[in-house]
Structures are given as C-alpha cells and as structure tokens.
Design a protein around this motif. Structure first.
Motif, PDB file in Angstrom:
ATOM      1  N   VAL A 156      45.699  24.029  75.707  1.00  0.00           N
ATOM      2  CA  VAL A 156      46.207  23.213  74.608  1.00  0.00           C
ATOM      3  C   VAL A 156      47.506  22.557  75.068  1.00  0.00           C
ATOM      4  N   ILE A 157      47.552  21.222  74.952  1.00  0.00           N
ATOM      5  CA  ILE A 157      48.744  20.476  75.366  1.00  0.00           C
ATOM      6  C   ILE A 157      49.550  20.125  74.122  1.00  0.00           C
ATOM      7  N   GLY A 158      50.793  20.594  74.059  1.00  0.00           N
ATOM      8  CA  GLY A 158      51.648  20.289  72.920  1.00  0.00           C
ATOM      9  C   GLY A 158      52.200  21.541  72.274  1.00  0.00           C
ATOM     10  N   ARG A 159      53.323  21.397  71.578  1.00  0.00           N
ATOM     11  CA  ARG A 159      53.964  22.537  70.908  1.00  0.00           C
ATOM     12  C   ARG A 159      54.343  22.210  69.464  1.00  0.00           C
ATOM     13  N   GLY A 160      53.754  21.172  68.913  1.00  0.00           N
ATOM     14  CA  GLY A 160      54.066  20.774  67.547  1.00  0.00           C
ATOM     15  C   GLY A 160      53.092  21.344  66.533  1.00  0.00           C
ATOM     16  N   ASN A 161      53.096  20.730  65.343  1.00  0.00           N
ATOM     17  CA  ASN A 161      52.257  21.210  64.243  1.00  0.00           C
ATOM     18  C   ASN A 161      50.764  21.105  64.552  1.00  0.00           C
ATOM     19  N   ALA A 166      45.534  23.872  66.060  1.00  0.00           N
ATOM     20  CA  ALA A 166      44.441  24.067  67.017  1.00  0.00           C
ATOM     21  C   ALA A 166      44.426  25.496  67.548  1.00  0.00           C
ATOM     22  N   ILE A 167      45.602  25.995  67.909  1.00  0.00           N
ATOM     23  CA  ILE A 167      45.693  27.344  68.478  1.00  0.00           C
ATOM     24  C   ILE A 167      45.341  28.404  67.442  1.00  0.00           C
ATOM     25  N   ILE A 198      39.903  21.292  77.099  1.00  0.00           N
ATOM     26  CA  ILE A 198      41.311  20.893  77.035  1.00  0.00           C
ATOM     27  C   ILE A 198      41.535  20.191  75.711  1.00  0.00           C
ATOM     28  N   VAL A 199      42.555  20.625  74.970  1.00  0.00           N
ATOM     29  CA  VAL A 199      42.879  20.061  73.663  1.00  0.00           C
ATOM     30  C   VAL A 199      44.228  19.351  73.762  1.00  0.00           C
ATOM     31  N   ASN A 200      44.233  18.048  73.560  1.00  0.00           N
ATOM     32  CA  ASN A 200      45.480  17.279  73.626  1.00  0.00           C
ATOM     33  C   ASN A 200      46.052  17.061  72.238  1.00  0.00           C
ATOM     34  N   CYS A 201      47.276  17.573  72.012  1.00  0.00           N
ATOM     35  CA  CYS A 201      47.938  17.446  70.714  1.00  0.00           C
ATOM     36  C   CYS A 201      49.308  16.777  70.847  1.00  0.00           C
ATOM     37  N   VAL A 202      49.541  16.067  71.925  1.00  0.00           N
ATOM     38  CA  VAL A 202      50.842  15.446  72.173  1.00  0.00           C
ATOM     39  C   VAL A 202      50.951  14.117  71.432  1.00  0.00           C
TER      40      VAL A 202
END
Length: 318
Positions: A156-161, A166-167, A198-202
C-alpha cells in the motif's frame, strides 16, 4: 437568501446524494432547498420526506435555475455548460487536473467551492469519504481479481486517510500488508516483484512529471498481479493508469490487471450519503446566507469566472 438546487447525478452508477431529511431538520431555511423529483429514491427516501420540512420538489431544469447547485460529483456533470454567470457550484470538482472542467466554469462565469479543498485545522473535513474510497476500492477490486485478500501479499502506497481505509479492509481480510510512502518509492520499485497486489493511495502532486510505478516496472511484477489505483490520476502516480467505471472497472497492461475506478465511494452510496450529509448541512446554510467561515472561504477555487486557486493557474499555465 440564496436558493440551492440538488440534482440527481447522471454519472454512471452514481447514487450518492448530498443531504438527507434528518439533517435538513437541523437547518434554519429548508424552504430555500430545491430537490429534483425522486432525489432520495435510491436511499429509500420519498419526496414527501423532504417536502414536510418545507423543501421544494421540482424538475431537473428547475433545479438548475437556482443560485447554487450542489452535486457530489459536479466536476463530472454534463450540465455545467448550461449554467450561467452568477451561479455557484458546490461539490467534488477536481478542476486542477481537468482543464475542460476549468474552462466550463470560467467561460460561464461561475463560482466554485470545491469539497476537495475544504480543510479544518489542516484536516480534510471529508476524511471519512477518503477512507471509504480505500475501503470500497479494495473490496470491489478483489472481487474483480477473483482472489481472497488472505491469499495475497499487498503493498500500500500512502499514509493518509485513503491508505488507512485500504489497510483496514486488507488487515480484516487477512492480507499480508506492507506500507510505503513518498520517501520509499524507490524501495517499492526494487521490491515490486514480491507483491501480488499494489494499492496506490497517494494524492498526486500535479507538478510532478515522474511516476511512482512506470510501465517498464510492470515487467518485474508477479505473473497475474494487480494494481489498485485508488487515487485514479490519469498517467499520474501509476504511469499506466486510466480512470475506469464501476461497470467496466479493470483492464490489463503487460499482464498486470489495473483497477482504476474514479468514484469508489459510490459503491457504498448510503454510507457516504449519511456521513456526508452530517458534515455538509452547516456549509449549505453558510452559502445561502453569504456568511461563510474560513473553511468554506478557502475552498473557493473560481469566483465569477476568475480563477482564485493558484494551483490551477500554475498547473494549467494560465
């Protein structure tokens, strides 16, 4: 006192609504609200439930005549060109990345308050919607993938909401999850062959001209791997991403399944609508009375056809 029109979105599989009667009951001027006939039907809400608070039920055309048009996916609305100088639009707009949307708003002399630009104390007021986007995307994409998350290793790419949503679902369904961010993009490309998904959340920086994952990186991914691009930026963080629809959510590039649905919260439209309604009704009153706070003031991206948001000017070279 300004009047607000609420239209039913014509976007494919878009059943989200802006507000429900239980929150209209908390408003001071429900008589200034105009709803397209059948507005709450998909939610199991009859027109009479809006009318009992003094709201008006009218035609689509009558809704478009009001001072303010509120529509969750207004940036995708086919009717923007029908609006006229002096009117205001309120909803998800995403004008920065979409010049055609900006052109319609500017050419018709409209004002636009963008939900994506509404922050309070540095926190996006629709943070739950972003979280829901991650939750919904994972649930839908894995159905398209034909595998259960507990069989997969996921990056998972990203550390936001959005990433948190997703996580949350991936952990609940037993996936082996590793998280990356902007500082570890290079590491992800080096380790890309370890992952099934791969999950992109950026939230993509529109000033960037590079990518997190390039088309050439797909050759190093596992056979029959999947990319879930929740951010849905066309050729953005994922070079090969092209936004898709709920009806046709996936496509394949070099053997890698791509899921790039651009309005995943619409899959859980009831959850979205009730969460959204509780947040939005005070801002509707502010728009009606022109007594707006800083949250709303700072979300004004275009005023009477003049671009206010510097990001739009810089990105589109205006």
């Amino acid at each position: 006192m300004k009047k607000i029109g609420f239209v039913i979105s014509r976007k494919e599989n878009e059943r989200r609504r802006a507000i429900v009667p239980e929150h209209i009951a908390l408003m001071k001027h429900p008589e200034c609200l105009y709803f397209e006939k059948g507005y709450g039907k998909d939610l199991g809400i009859d027109d009479s439930e809006y009318e009992k608070f003094g709201c008006h039920i009218c035609s689509f055309e009558e809704c478009l005549e009001q001072d303010i048009i509120c529509d969750p996916k207004i940036g995708d609305a086919e009717y923007l060109s029908r609006l006229h100088h002096g009117q205001t639009v309120f909803g998800w707009i995403h004008a920065t990345q979409n010049r055609d949307i900006t052109d319609k708003l500017v050419d018709n002399g409209l004002s636009a308050y963008a939900w994506e630009s509404m922050h309070n104390g540095g926190r996006h007021i629709f943070w739950r919607n972003n979280e829901l986007a991650g939750e919904a995307a994972v649930m839908h994409a894995f159905q398209c993938y034909g595998r259960m998350p507990y069989e997969t290793k996921v990056a998972v790419i990203g550390r936001g909401n959005t990433a948190r949503g997703a996580i949350k679902i991936l952990n609940m369904l037993g996936a082996d999850v590793v998280q990356y961010d902007r500082k570890t993009e290079t590491m992800l490309r080096e380790e890309i062959g370890e992952y099934d998904v791969i999950v992109n959340c950026v939230l993509w920086d529109v000033q960037r001209t590079d990518h997190i994952i390039y088309e050439t990186d797909l050759a190093h991914m596992k056979k029959n791997a999947m990319i879930i691009d929740v951010s849905c930026d066309r050729n953005g963080g994922i070079e090969t991403s092209i936004p898709t629809t709920i009806l046709e959510p996936t496509y394949t590039v070099n053997g890698v399944l791509h899921y790039v649905v651009d309005h995943t919260p619409a899959l859980f439209y009831k959850t979205f609508t009730y969460n959204n309604s509780a947040i939005i009704y005070p801002y509707l009153e502010q728009l009606m009375t022109d007594d707006i706070d800083d949250v709303l003031k700072n979300s004004l991206i275009i005023k009477n056809g003049e671009i206010i948001d510097k990001a739009i000017i810089e990105f589109q070279g205006r």
